[in-house]
Design a protein around this motif. Structure first.
Motif, PDB file in Angstrom:
ATOM      1  N   MET A  58      -6.465  12.997  -6.090  1.00  0.00           N
ATOM      2  CA  MET A  58      -6.499  13.352  -4.742  1.00  0.00           C
ATOM      3  C   MET A  58      -7.404  12.280  -4.036  1.00  0.00           C
ATOM      4  O   MET A  58      -7.438  12.075  -3.014  1.00  0.00           O
ATOM      5  CB  MET A  58      -6.931  14.800  -4.348  1.00  0.00           C
ATOM      6  N   ARG A  59      -8.567  12.009  -4.844  1.00  0.00           N
ATOM      7  CA  ARG A  59      -9.520  10.851  -4.030  1.00  0.00           C
ATOM      8  C   ARG A  59      -8.759   9.568  -3.756  1.00  0.00           C
ATOM      9  O   ARG A  59      -8.628   9.264  -2.757  1.00  0.00           O
ATOM     10  CB  ARG A  59     -10.728  10.766  -4.999  1.00  0.00           C
ATOM     11  N   LEU A  60      -8.211   9.202  -4.822  1.00  0.00           N
ATOM     12  CA  LEU A  60      -7.277   7.903  -5.104  1.00  0.00           C
ATOM     13  C   LEU A  60      -6.179   7.692  -3.977  1.00  0.00           C
ATOM     14  O   LEU A  60      -5.870   6.961  -3.212  1.00  0.00           O
ATOM     15  CB  LEU A  60      -6.977   7.378  -6.283  1.00  0.00           C
ATOM     16  N   ILE A  61      -5.490   8.987  -3.919  1.00  0.00           N
ATOM     17  CA  ILE A  61      -4.415   9.131  -3.029  1.00  0.00           C
ATOM     18  C   ILE A  61      -4.998   9.113  -1.533  1.00  0.00           C
ATOM     19  O   ILE A  61      -4.310   8.399  -0.713  1.00  0.00           O
ATOM     20  CB  ILE A  61      -3.718  10.310  -3.236  1.00  0.00           C
ATOM     21  N   ALA A  62      -6.152   9.911  -1.413  1.00  0.00           N
ATOM     22  CA  ALA A  62      -6.563  10.109   0.143  1.00  0.00           C
ATOM     23  C   ALA A  62      -7.111   8.263   0.557  1.00  0.00           C
ATOM     24  O   ALA A  62      -6.847   7.823   1.719  1.00  0.00           O
ATOM     25  CB  ALA A  62      -8.040  10.859   0.309  1.00  0.00           C
ATOM     26  N   GLU A  63      -7.675   7.749  -0.560  1.00  0.00           N
ATOM     27  CA  GLU A  63      -8.040   6.386  -0.259  1.00  0.00           C
ATOM     28  C   GLU A  63      -6.916   5.398   0.245  1.00  0.00           C
ATOM     29  O   GLU A  63      -7.251   4.565   1.112  1.00  0.00           O
ATOM     30  CB  GLU A  63      -8.882   5.874  -1.301  1.00  0.00           C
ATOM     31  N   SER A  64      -5.787   5.657  -0.684  1.00  0.00           N
ATOM     32  CA  SER A  64      -4.584   4.667  -0.320  1.00  0.00           C
ATOM     33  C   SER A  64      -3.872   4.906   0.996  1.00  0.00           C
ATOM     34  O   SER A  64      -3.591   4.046   1.859  1.00  0.00           O
ATOM     35  CB  SER A  64      -3.516   4.932  -1.487  1.00  0.00           C
ATOM     36  N   ASN A  65      -3.907   6.260   1.363  1.00  0.00           N
ATOM     37  CA  ASN A  65      -3.361   6.751   2.616  1.00  0.00           C
ATOM     38  C   ASN A  65      -4.246   6.211   3.789  1.00  0.00           C
ATOM     39  O   ASN A  65      -3.695   5.615   4.718  1.00  0.00           O
ATOM     40  CB  ASN A  65      -3.533   8.463   2.615  1.00  0.00           C
TER      41      ASN A  65
ATOM     42  N   ALA B 173       4.833  10.181   1.063  1.00  0.00           N
ATOM     43  CA  ALA B 173       5.122   8.911   0.520  1.00  0.00           C
ATOM     44  C   ALA B 173       6.241   8.086   1.219  1.00  0.00           C
ATOM     45  O   ALA B 173       6.473   7.014   1.411  1.00  0.00           O
ATOM     46  CB  ALA B 173       5.106   8.798  -0.945  1.00  0.00           C
ATOM     47  N   LEU B 174       7.619   9.013   1.205  1.00  0.00           N
ATOM     48  CA  LEU B 174       8.802   8.461   1.806  1.00  0.00           C
ATOM     49  C   LEU B 174       8.359   8.078   3.232  1.00  0.00           C
ATOM     50  O   LEU B 174       9.143   7.158   3.883  1.00  0.00           O
ATOM     51  CB  LEU B 174       9.880   9.414   1.695  1.00  0.00           C
ATOM     52  N   GLN B 175       7.633   9.263   4.048  1.00  0.00           N
ATOM     53  CA  GLN B 175       7.260   8.919   5.416  1.00  0.00           C
ATOM     54  C   GLN B 175       6.689   7.613   5.634  1.00  0.00           C
ATOM     55  O   GLN B 175       6.705   6.924   6.625  1.00  0.00           O
ATOM     56  CB  GLN B 175       6.636   9.945   6.055  1.00  0.00           C
TER      57      GLN B 175
ATOM     58  N   GLU C 298       1.024  -1.203   0.136  1.00  0.00           N
ATOM     59  CA  GLU C 298       0.024  -0.017  -0.085  1.00  0.00           C
ATOM     60  C   GLU C 298       0.934   1.439   0.005  1.00  0.00           C
ATOM     61  O   GLU C 298       0.558   2.351  -0.635  1.00  0.00           O
ATOM     62  CB  GLU C 298      -0.964  -0.031   1.033  1.00  0.00           C
ATOM     63  N   ALA C 299       2.153   1.318   0.579  1.00  0.00           N
ATOM     64  CA  ALA C 299       2.967   2.471   0.531  1.00  0.00           C
ATOM     65  C   ALA C 299       3.336   2.618  -0.826  1.00  0.00           C
ATOM     66  O   ALA C 299       3.633   3.739  -1.331  1.00  0.00           O
ATOM     67  CB  ALA C 299       4.109   2.205   1.438  1.00  0.00           C
ATOM     68  N   ASP C 300       3.620   1.414  -1.373  1.00  0.00           N
ATOM     69  CA  ASP C 300       4.196   1.433  -2.842  1.00  0.00           C
ATOM     70  C   ASP C 300       3.161   2.170  -3.724  1.00  0.00           C
ATOM     71  O   ASP C 300       3.372   3.014  -4.588  1.00  0.00           O
ATOM     72  CB  ASP C 300       4.566   0.188  -3.337  1.00  0.00           C
ATOM     73  N   VAL C 301       1.756   1.613  -3.703  1.00  0.00           N
ATOM     74  CA  VAL C 301       0.559   2.067  -4.448  1.00  0.00           C
ATOM     75  C   VAL C 301       0.668   3.618  -4.023  1.00  0.00           C
ATOM     76  O   VAL C 301       0.293   4.537  -5.014  1.00  0.00           O
ATOM     77  CB  VAL C 301      -0.606   1.452  -4.033  1.00  0.00           C
ATOM     78  N   PHE C 302       0.511   4.214  -2.721  1.00  0.00           N
ATOM     79  CA  PHE C 302       0.427   5.604  -2.573  1.00  0.00           C
ATOM     80  C   PHE C 302       1.626   6.398  -3.033  1.00  0.00           C
ATOM     81  O   PHE C 302       1.412   7.385  -3.985  1.00  0.00           O
ATOM     82  CB  PHE C 302       0.566   5.792  -0.860  1.00  0.00           C
ATOM     83  N   HIS C 303       2.681   5.825  -3.060  1.00  0.00           N
ATOM     84  CA  HIS C 303       3.950   6.499  -3.883  1.00  0.00           C
ATOM     85  C   HIS C 303       3.689   6.683  -5.178  1.00  0.00           C
ATOM     86  O   HIS C 303       4.163   7.674  -5.984  1.00  0.00           O
ATOM     87  CB  HIS C 303       5.121   5.777  -3.539  1.00  0.00           C
ATOM     88  N   SER C 304       3.122   5.698  -5.740  1.00  0.00           N
ATOM     89  CA  SER C 304       2.907   5.416  -7.243  1.00  0.00           C
ATOM     90  C   SER C 304       2.105   6.499  -7.797  1.00  0.00           C
ATOM     91  O   SER C 304       1.994   7.344  -8.816  1.00  0.00           O
ATOM     92  CB  SER C 304       2.687   4.237  -7.909  1.00  0.00           C
ATOM     93  N   LEU C 305       1.110   6.791  -6.972  1.00  0.00           N
ATOM     94  CA  LEU C 305      -0.188   7.508  -7.304  1.00  0.00           C
ATOM     95  C   LEU C 305       0.275   9.051  -7.052  1.00  0.00           C
ATOM     96  O   LEU C 305      -0.290  10.160  -7.596  1.00  0.00           O
ATOM     97  CB  LEU C 305      -1.435   7.453  -6.233  1.00  0.00           C
TER      98      LEU C 305
END
Length: 175
Positions: free
Chosen positions: A73-80, A125-127, A57-64
């Motif tokens: 931003m909706r997909l980013i927030a959902e991944s977060n 993403a790095l955090q 999931e961290a990788d998904v967030f980073h790729s987004l």
């Protein structure tokens, strides 16, 4: 009313609470404490498969966050939200997870991502990767510190580099 969404007023009924800066600051400070503790528990109790899910999931967030021209931003927030939930679930403390549902209002988190710049998204993403690495290492102190720093960095993004007097008061208190 118990969750802070409405205020009960005599002879007026329930009134929806406005999201003031002070309300948001309270939420971020509670998140830092509670999610920091949750990350420390995850470092002690996460199963290898749970850590793998967090890493994915961290990788998904980073790729987004990498395609600046196509940020959703909706997909980013959902991944977060999924990543933060995975961390809490890995801590195996159901009460903490239910408290976080009362504190973290998902629509509010989604709205706050609109204030992120590409640079602050990259830092976030790095955090996330740092939090997952700390959990994977089994180091509860590192995991708690990494999560608290992540939440405080998000607070800084939302309130900017020139904090209000309320922000100054909250950020100068020991955490």
């Amino acid at each position: 009313a118990a969750e802070g969404f409405v205020e009960l007023r005599p002879n007026r009924g329930a009134v929806v609470i406005d999201w003031t800066d002070d309300n948001l600051l309270e939420i971020f400070d509670l998140r830092a404490m509670l999610e920091g503790y949750g990350a420390s528990l995850a470092a002690l109790h996460a199963l290898p498969e749970e850590v793998r899910q967090m890493r994915r999931e961290a990788d998904v967030f980073h790729s987004l966050t990498r395609d600046v021209a196509e940020l959703d931003m909706r997909l980013i927030a959902e991944s977060n939200n999924r990543l933060h939930r995975l961390v809490l679930d890995a801590g195996k403390n159901r009460r903490l997870a239910s408290m976080m549902v009362a504190v973290v209002h998902v629509p509010l988190v989604t709205q706050t991502f609109s204030r992120y710049t590409p640079a602050s998204l990259e830092r976030s993403a790095l955090q996330h990767h740092d939090v997952v690495s700390a959990i994977e290492s089994g180091d509860a102190v590192w995991a708690e510190s990494a999560m608290r720093a992540h939440i405080h960095a998000a607070k800084k993004v939302i309130f900017g580099s020139h904090p209000t007097s309320a922000t100054r008061a909250l950020t100068t208190q020991p955490t």
